[in-house]
Design an enzyme around this catalytic site. Structure first.
Site, PDB file in Angstrom:
ATOM      1  N   GLY A  44       0.831  12.149   5.665  1.00 32.10           N
ATOM      2  CA  GLY A  44       0.555  12.632   4.308  1.00 32.10           C
ATOM      3  C   GLY A  44       0.013  14.046   4.346  1.00 32.10           C
ATOM      4  O   GLY A  44       0.116  14.727   5.368  1.00 32.10           O
ATOM      5  N   ASN A  45      -0.539  14.492   3.249  1.00 36.68           N
ATOM      6  CA  ASN A  45      -1.177  15.805   3.239  1.00 36.68           C
ATOM      7  C   ASN A  45      -2.372  15.760   2.288  1.00 36.68           C
ATOM      8  O   ASN A  45      -2.630  14.742   1.653  1.00 36.68           O
ATOM      9  CB  ASN A  45      -0.172  16.897   2.845  1.00 36.68           C
ATOM     10  CG  ASN A  45       0.419  16.655   1.474  1.00 36.68           C
ATOM     11  OD1 ASN A  45      -0.286  16.688   0.478  1.00 36.68           O
ATOM     12  ND2 ASN A  45       1.719  16.380   1.420  1.00 36.68           N
TER      13      ASN A  45
END
Ligand code: CTP
Length: 410
Positions: free
Chosen positions: A208-209
């Site tokens: 993810g980020n």
């Protein structure tokens, strides 16, 4: 007199800055607004309701049981007002508003407010810095309220700190500029992507980020306020949905791609604020990956949503906005994206200034202009972006006619 015809409720909490609410009411009226005043019981210890009755020609309402109001005064005022301005907004009043209490006339009016809601906080700097206050501010902002200030200056006890209520003229300026935009996007359908995407590795892990989704949600709530019909295609975020928005929840870039591609031909504006993962694991393991020696991940490209819409831009939407998060060569990289994805506007952010917080510093890059903006709240930036969107919508000549080159299949 640019508040001409606007109806504003000023609500007072019990703080020393209550005396400045007198000036605020006068200033709003001088600009043409019709003003009504509601006060908490605590506020009446700082300034008298008679003062406001004298100024506005209407009794200030200090309790829900006021005999001079038949019926439900909070419902009537909530419906009547184009804006409710809470000044001063004390720590206590904002805490109660956050938790949805409605046991006095100010809170009950806020709960019924149909129009825009503003808080002008005023408190000691340690109360302002308190985690409870900061978390309440975040929640109120996420729900669409506008927090004005506080500013740094002399506080009631003589200390200098952040917690002083914004000056009445400045509050009036903010309210006026906010109401000026009202309904200028009415009739437009706006599709906004927001948040990160999660690319699953196995049933419990993902890539993810750090995108919080706040920028996209801020654009959504401002577009709603300005009269647009709004759909958010949202990656996994922990944010309240702005009231009136339709939300389509997705997890991965592929799901976001499908959600956008099936909707973009029904919208006038697409704003790609999501931080879409460029890559995903080649394979999602059905069972949890067990540890062993070293582990190599094979990643494959995700579809580029913005470019795919750009390649079909003759089918709508009329205005296409992308974001660029860069750590170097900000403007050039944004200009490349503008060209490559056939967007009308790229909002270029420096990674350090954009992620997670409540403020952002951005440069707006269009075919014929580059506009660096100062650091501002995400709400203010959302309005700057929507101002440009509005101009592009009404001036088709400012939009390029080209289409994006379709990238190699994934
Ligand atoms: N975007 C998208 N689909 C993707 C990746 C990005 O629609 N798979 C959109 C983002 O929502 C954003 C814009 O494209 O509006 C720019 O994202 P970015 O990842 O910076 O673009 P890239 O072209 O992937 O840039 P880079 O070449 O720097 O990786």
């Amino acid at each position: 007199m640019s508040l001409q015809g606007k109806r504003i409720v000023v609500g007072l909490g019990g703080g020393i800055a209550a005396f400045k609410a007198v000036q605020l009411v006068r200033e709003l009226m001088r600009r043409g607004a019709e003003v009504r005043v509601v006060m908490t019981e605590a506020a009446t210890h700082f300034v008298g309701p008679i003062t406001f009755a004298g100024l506005t020609g209407k009794p200030a309402v200090t309790n829900l049981w006021a005999e001079n109001y038949a019926g439900e005064v909070h419902v009537e005022l909530g419906e009547w007002a184009d804006a409710v301005v809470i000044a001063p907004a004390t720590m206590n009043l904002m805490a109660r508003a956050t938790s949805g209490q409605a046991n006095d006339v100010v809170l009950a009016t806020l709960a019924c407010a149909r129009g825009d809601v503003f808080f002008a906080p005023s408190m000691h700097h340690r109360m302002w810095a308190h985690p409870a206050t900061q978390s309440n501010i975040r929640t109120l902002t996420d729900r669409g309220a506008v927090v004005l200030g506080p500013v740094t200056g002399a506080l009631a006890n003589g200390e200098i700190g952040e917690g002083r209520m914004m000056e009445p003229d400045d509050i009036a300026d903010e309210v006026e500029s906010h109401l000026a935009h009202a309904d200028d996007l009415s009739g437009s359908r706006v599709l906004i992507t927001a948040g990160p995407t999660h690319e699953d590795l196995d049933p419990v892990r993902f890539l993810g980020n750090r995108s919080s989704g706040r920028m996209g949600y801020a654009i959504a709530s401002q577009a709603l306020r300005r009269g647009a019909e709004v759909t958010i295609v949202s990656g996994p975020v922990h944010l309240p949905v702005p009231s009136g928005a339709e939300v389509v929840r997705v997890r991965s870039a592929q799901e976001m791609h499908a959600a956008v591609m099936s909707r973009f031909d029904r919208c006038d504006v697409l704003i790609m604020a999501a931080a879409v993962a460029d890559y995903r694991p080649e394979q999602r393991e059905a069972q949890k990956i067990k540890k062993g020696g070293s582990l190599k991940l094979e990643l494959v490209r995700n579809p580029d949503i913005l470019a795919d819409v750009g390649a079909k831009r003759s089918q709508r939407p009329s205005v296409l906005v992308g974001f660029a998060l860069e750590t170097e060569n900000l403007e050039q990289a944004a200009r490349d994206k503008l060209e490559r994805k056939a967007a009308d506007l790229i909002v270029a952010n420096e990674a350090s200034a954009a992620l997670g917080g409540d403020t952002n510093r951005a440069t707006l890059v269009e075919a014929a202009s580059t506009t660096p903006l100062p650091e501002m709240t995400k709400r203010a930036l959302a309005n700057q972006i929507l101002d440009r969107v509005r101009t592009l919508l009404t001036n088709p000549s400012q939009r390029p006619r080209r289409e994006a080159k379709q990238e190699a299949p994934n």
